[in-house]
Design a protein around this motif. Structure first.
Motif, PDB file in Angstrom:
ATOM      1  N   UNK A 299      10.536   2.791   7.515  1.00 26.32           N
ATOM      2  CA  UNK A 299       9.153   3.158   7.833  1.00 26.32           C
ATOM      3  C   UNK A 299       8.164   2.622   6.820  1.00 26.32           C
ATOM      4  N   UNK A 300       8.539   2.637   5.542  1.00 26.76           N
ATOM      5  CA  UNK A 300       7.568   2.375   4.486  1.00 26.76           C
ATOM      6  C   UNK A 300       7.855   1.132   3.651  1.00 26.76           C
ATOM      7  N   UNK A 301       9.112   0.790   3.458  1.00 24.38           N
ATOM      8  CA  UNK A 301       9.447  -0.306   2.546  1.00 24.38           C
ATOM      9  C   UNK A 301       9.342  -1.658   3.242  1.00 24.38           C
ATOM     10  N   UNK A 302       8.568  -2.547   2.655  1.00 23.08           N
ATOM     11  CA  UNK A 302       8.385  -3.874   3.251  1.00 23.08           C
ATOM     12  C   UNK A 302       9.517  -4.823   2.894  1.00 23.08           C
ATOM     13  N   UNK A 303      10.304  -4.454   1.903  1.00 24.41           N
ATOM     14  CA  UNK A 303      11.433  -5.289   1.491  1.00 24.41           C
ATOM     15  C   UNK A 303      12.690  -4.434   1.357  1.00 24.41           C
ATOM     16  N   UNK A 304      13.818  -5.071   1.561  1.00 27.40           N
ATOM     17  CA  UNK A 304      15.082  -4.401   1.304  1.00 27.40           C
ATOM     18  C   UNK A 304      15.306  -4.280  -0.198  1.00 27.40           C
ATOM     19  N   UNK A 305      16.118  -3.327  -0.636  1.00 27.25           N
ATOM     20  CA  UNK A 305      16.458  -3.272  -2.061  1.00 27.25           C
ATOM     21  C   UNK A 305      17.072  -4.604  -2.516  1.00 27.25           C
TER      22      UNK A 305
END
Length: 478
Positions: A299-305
């Motif tokens: 929902x919020x993170x534009x990138x993966x870890x």
């Protein structure tokens, strides 16, 4: 001894009673371990939020009788009180899947053939398996004298069920309570609690059950209400000894040996309001096998870890957050690029929906999703629900062709296009002759509507982590 909260049928108030008991014990600063019979995700979220300890599912269909005994024994250690919430009506189960416990087999031979043939995985099955006394919750809103007939029937149907009392729910008035008490006086079964109709105490729900705790803002107030309800409505002098675990003598499990690797294998786990259907045991097994779990939010993170070696998408409610998921274009693109790069990915139910081209919600609005699967998930009214026996039709990051696993489906979405090269041949336990082909395998992706519990299938997670390790090594070489 531990107590089982059962009902004569679904919807009688088992969850309210269970949460009230847990809330009162937690308010007194006691260490409480809770369990839930069956494949439920949402009720355990409420248990966990109240007690601060992960609720554990007891499901011999998804796992085995032995695993249920081991899990129960392990998690009752070191706590003051323990409580099990049942599922559906006391004897509601499925035709017998398998019986791997010798002691249980002997008990079942003495039980009627009709009961044995229908209640595998039921609340009664777990009560027999773990030797747990049962308290029956009865919805009294539309009965009075008949309460004795119901109680007598449930207490006498199976002599191996120790029904130690009843809790009367939705009692309308003092006169109503008096009639119920007069009727039950004919039986030697005590009333352990009386709950009046609670118009001011509601737990919001929607199309798949209760709304998860992550979406509610009034939890503390709700738990205080539940604790007060329990304090004033239950016979604690009788209940507390029943809730105290006694020494358990089930077998201990064999230790899981981790895949030793440095740096650790990092798995990104989708964790937010849209994706939160995870069995705690699955996460524990992954960590025991050597994985480092890294939560992230679609929902919020534009990138993966950074520097991850695998992806894990559980179920949840992506349809309720489809607009926000769709808005996160960079996050969706990052997931698609990662899967195309052959990162091992496991997705079930809501996770599968997120990987489709679109989700069409209940209002017929279309929301773009990751787009790795050439199909659309469309929400409909009819519920698809039940246990499934699935056989792998091809190799995947988890399974080898020909392997069989038990899982559970629970969704209202349907795919517009079925995979031309399906992952599973799936059999509905109710209709042995009915087989459906389902699931997707693309790149290093295993995606299916089936929810899996890996308690008896840790080798599948070991295989998944092996693929993640290969990805780690190939990325270093690259």
């Amino acid at each position: 001894m531990v107590l089982m909260i059962a009902g004569d049928r679904s919807g009688v108030g088992k969850t309210t009673v269970t949460l009230a008991l847990l809330a009162f014990l937690a308010s007194q600063k006691h260490q409480v371990q809770s369990f839930k019979v069956g494949p439920d995700y949402i009720d355990p979220m409420f248990h966990t939020a109240i007690t601060g300890r992960p609720c554990r599912n007891l499901d011999p269909i998804l796992t085995s009788e032995t695993y249920v005994q081991l899990s129960f024994t392990k998690h009752c250690q070191g706590v003051e009180y323990a409580l099990v919430e049942g599922v559906m009506g006391l004897f509601d189960g499925i035709p017998c899947k398998k019986t791997d416990d010798t002691r249980l087999k002997g008990a079942m031979r003495k039980t009627s053939e009709k009961i044995r043939s229908l209640d595998y995985g039921s609340t009664a099955h777990i009560a027999r398996l773990l030797n747990i006394p049962v308290v029956l919750v009865i919805d009294c809103s539309h009965l009075s004298g008949s309460v004795a007939a119901i109680t007598h029937g449930y207490s006498s149907l199976d002599p191996h069920i120790d029904l130690v009392g009843v809790i009367l729910n939705r009692v309308g008035s003092n006169r109503h309570l008096h009639l119920l008490q007069q009727s039950l006086d004919t039986l030697n079964i005590p009333i352990l609690g009386t709950l009046r109709r609670q118009d001011d105490l509601t737990i919001p729900s929607r199309h798949l059950g209760l709304i998860p705790t992550t979406e509610l803002t009034h939890l503390e107030s709700l738990f205080r209400q539940l604790a007060y309800l329990a304090q004033t409505s239950f016979n604690w002098q009788y209940l507390l000894p029943l809730l105290t675990p006694s020494p358990l003598d089930f077998l201990t499990s064999s230790p899981l040996h981790p895949l030793i690797h440095s740096p650790p294998i990092k798995i990104a786990v989708a964790s937010d309001q849209a994706f939160n259907f995870y069995y705690q045991d699955n996460l524990d097994i992954l960590q025991t096998l050597g994985a480092q779990l890294i939560p992230w939010s679609p929902l919020e993170d534009e990138n993966l870890p950074k520097n991850i070696h695998g992806l894990y998408f559980g179920g949840g409610f992506p349809e309720m957050f489809a607009q926000d998921l769709s808005r996160n274009c960079r996050g969706r693109e990052a997931v698609k690029a990662a899967i195309i790069s052959e990162i091992p990915t496991y997705a079930e139910c809501g996770g599968l929906m997120y990987l489709c081209q679109q989700i069409i919600d209940f209002q017929a609005q279309k929301w773009p999703m990751v787009g790795i699967l050439p199909t659309t998930a469309i929400m409909k009214k009819n519920l698809i629900l039940g246990y499934r026996q699935a056989t792998a039709l091809q190799n995947s990051p988890l399974l080898t062709i020909g392997q069989t696993i038990w899982g559970h489906e629970f969704h209202r979405s349907h795919l517009t296009i079925v995979s031309k090269n399906p992952l599973f041949s799936m059999q509905n336990w109710r209709y042995n002759s009915l087989k459906v082909k389902e699931g997707w395998k693309m790149h290093k992706l295993h995606a299916s509507y089936i929810h899996l519990h890996f308690g008896e299938y840790s080798d599948f997670l070991r295989k998944f982590l092996g693929h993640c390790l290969d990805f780690l090594r190939s990325s270093k070489l690259g």
